[in-house]
Write an enzyme that holds these catalytic residues in place. Structure first.
Site, mmCIF file in Angstrom:
data_model
loop_
_atom_site.group_PDB
_atom_site.id
_atom_site.type_symbol
_atom_site.label_atom_id
_atom_site.label_comp_id
_atom_site.label_asym_id
_atom_site.label_seq_id
_atom_site.Cartn_x
_atom_site.Cartn_y
_atom_site.Cartn_z
ATOM 1 C CG HIS A 1 -0.289 0.128 2.530
ATOM 2 N ND1 HIS A 1 0.169 1.309 3.042
ATOM 3 C CD2 HIS A 1 -0.020 -0.814 3.467
ATOM 4 C CE1 HIS A 1 0.691 1.109 4.238
ATOM 5 N NE2 HIS A 1 0.598 -0.185 4.518
ATOM 6 C CB CYS B 1 1.998 -3.384 5.047
ATOM 7 S SG CYS B 1 0.395 -3.880 5.724
#
Length: 412
Positions: A335, A353
């Site tokens: 992201h 992430c």
């Protein structure tokens, strides 16, 4: 970043179908199909051998047994023929309406194209042709059971007319999970065909809540995948039955692979065998490392919110996120992370992430498909099997051990 909030994913709800019930041997419908001839030697008056023809009976047996009641709506018309082959099967409901279907590849049964109706009488006619050309017709009739009280819910993560990445596995979900003793019967009702033809095998997670289908290698770009989860009304164990049939036909797009290396803190993007872009990344910090393994893009959200306060308490956070692509159920994503641009390519600061810059996040988001492979290597955490669509994280030899049915020797 990690988040424990699981985004809602569209899932087609389906169910397993029941296998055809068989009566006792003396109840099965059996008929002589005809005769085939085999030469046998005898002697003439002068002692010279003479070749004669001996008749060999050809038999046909079909199930369910005539008059059978309480047959699951997943019933197949079982056929057993010796000395010939089945050349036609017809199934009609009480109104005389034909039911479409086809023989299994091994010729052991005929499978209706969809689950039968509950509390209905059906009549089957089977025609077999002997090796010598003679034919016979055998019939049976049976009545299906009523609607079951307990069901197993299932989900198919594949949808009609969608295009997926080359690593998209066929994923079927079961709730509750299927126990080992019942998996073979369920697996026999999971059908996949590919064009162009490519081999594949089903494999179960240890909990039995998911079954994956993949081949030894990623799908060829341009492949069409047709899936039927024919489990509507199928006994799934514990007195439960599959809730319904479901099917889908989808396409595989171009090859697009993302390879993330913790050592270099970079992602390399390879499309159709050629490197098209590299970009700096920041992975999970020491306390929240990213998982290493082969994953696939499971979901894409142009804008979403990560909220971990329910699980992390005072250490939780609520953050607006753009261009998020889910890799695991536990919350590992690729992201946009504008706050870590200065760290990307240099150090790991995320909650697990794969952080990329806003411009790189948009570039990826505009090009990826659900099912595109993402490989992360060199971190301090190993991907847990089943934490996402993980069949590609196992070697082929390990993966096929999860099949509930024998794997063809050609695929071992």
């Amino acid at each position: 970043m990690r988040r424990t909030l699981v985004a809602v994913m569209a899932m087609a709800v389906i169910t397993p179908v029941a296998l055809a019930a068989c009566g006792k041997d003396d109840q099965k419908a059996t008929a002589w199909v005809g005769t085939s001839t085999a030469p046998t030697a005898s002697a003439s008056a002068d002692g010279e051998p003479v070749t004669e023809s001996a008749t060999v009976p050809v038999s046909l047996t079909i199930t369910p047994a005539a008059g059978k009641t309480g047959v699951p709506v997943s019933a197949e018309i079982g056929v057993k023929v010796a000395g010939g082959k089945v050349t036609d099967v017809t199934l009609k409901d009480a109104k005389g309406t034909p039911v479409s279907g086809k023989l299994r590849d091994d010729g052991t049964s005929w499978i209706p194209a969809k689950s039968l109706s509950p509390n209905q009488k059906y009549a089957a006619t089977v025609v077999a042709t002997a090796d010598n050309g003679q034919t016979t017709t055998q019939t049976t009739s049976f009545t299906t059971m009523g609607k079951p009280g307990k069901k197993t819910g299932t989900g198919l993560y594949l949808f009609d007319d969608r295009t997926y990445g080359v690593a998209m596995p066929v994923v079927v979900e079961f709730s509750p999970g299927i126990k080992k003793a019942d998996r073979a019967a369920v697996q026999r009702r999971l059908f996949v065909s590919t064009s162009p033809a490519q081999p594949g095998v089903w494999s179960w997670t240890s909990s039995g809540t998911q079954a994956y289908y993949r081949g030894p290698e990623f799908w060829k770009p341009g492949t069409t995948i047709a899936v039927r989860v024919a489990v509507g009304g199928l006994p799934t164990g514990g007195g439960r039955y599959g809730d319904r049939d479901r099917s889908a036909t989808a396409k595989i797009g171009r090859s697009f692979e993302m390879k993330v290396d913790n050592a270099s803190k970079k992602m390399t993007v390879v499309q159709d065998g050629k490197t098209v872009k590299t970009m700096p990344v920041s992975l999970g910090k020491k306390g929240t490392p990213s998982s290493s393994g082969v994953m696939v893009v499971m979901e894409k959200k142009e804008a979403t919110v990560f909220d971990t306060t329910d699980t992390d308490g005072d250490d939780g956070y609520v953050t607006d996120i753009e261009f998020a692509q889910r890799l695991t159920w536990s919350g590992q994503y690729i992201h946009s992370a504008p706050w870590s641009v200065g760290d990307q390519g240099r150090r790991n600061v995320s909650h697990g992430c794969v952080n990329v810059s806003p411009s790189n996040a948009r570039w990826l988001f505009d090009r990826t498909l659900i099912g595109d492979p993402v490989t992360v290597k060199g971190t301090g955490d190993k991907l847990s099997y089943g934490n996402g669509w993980t069949p590609w994280d196992l070697s082929w030899s390990e993966y096929i051990k999860g099949s509930a049915l024998p794997v063809p020797a050609s695929l071992k």
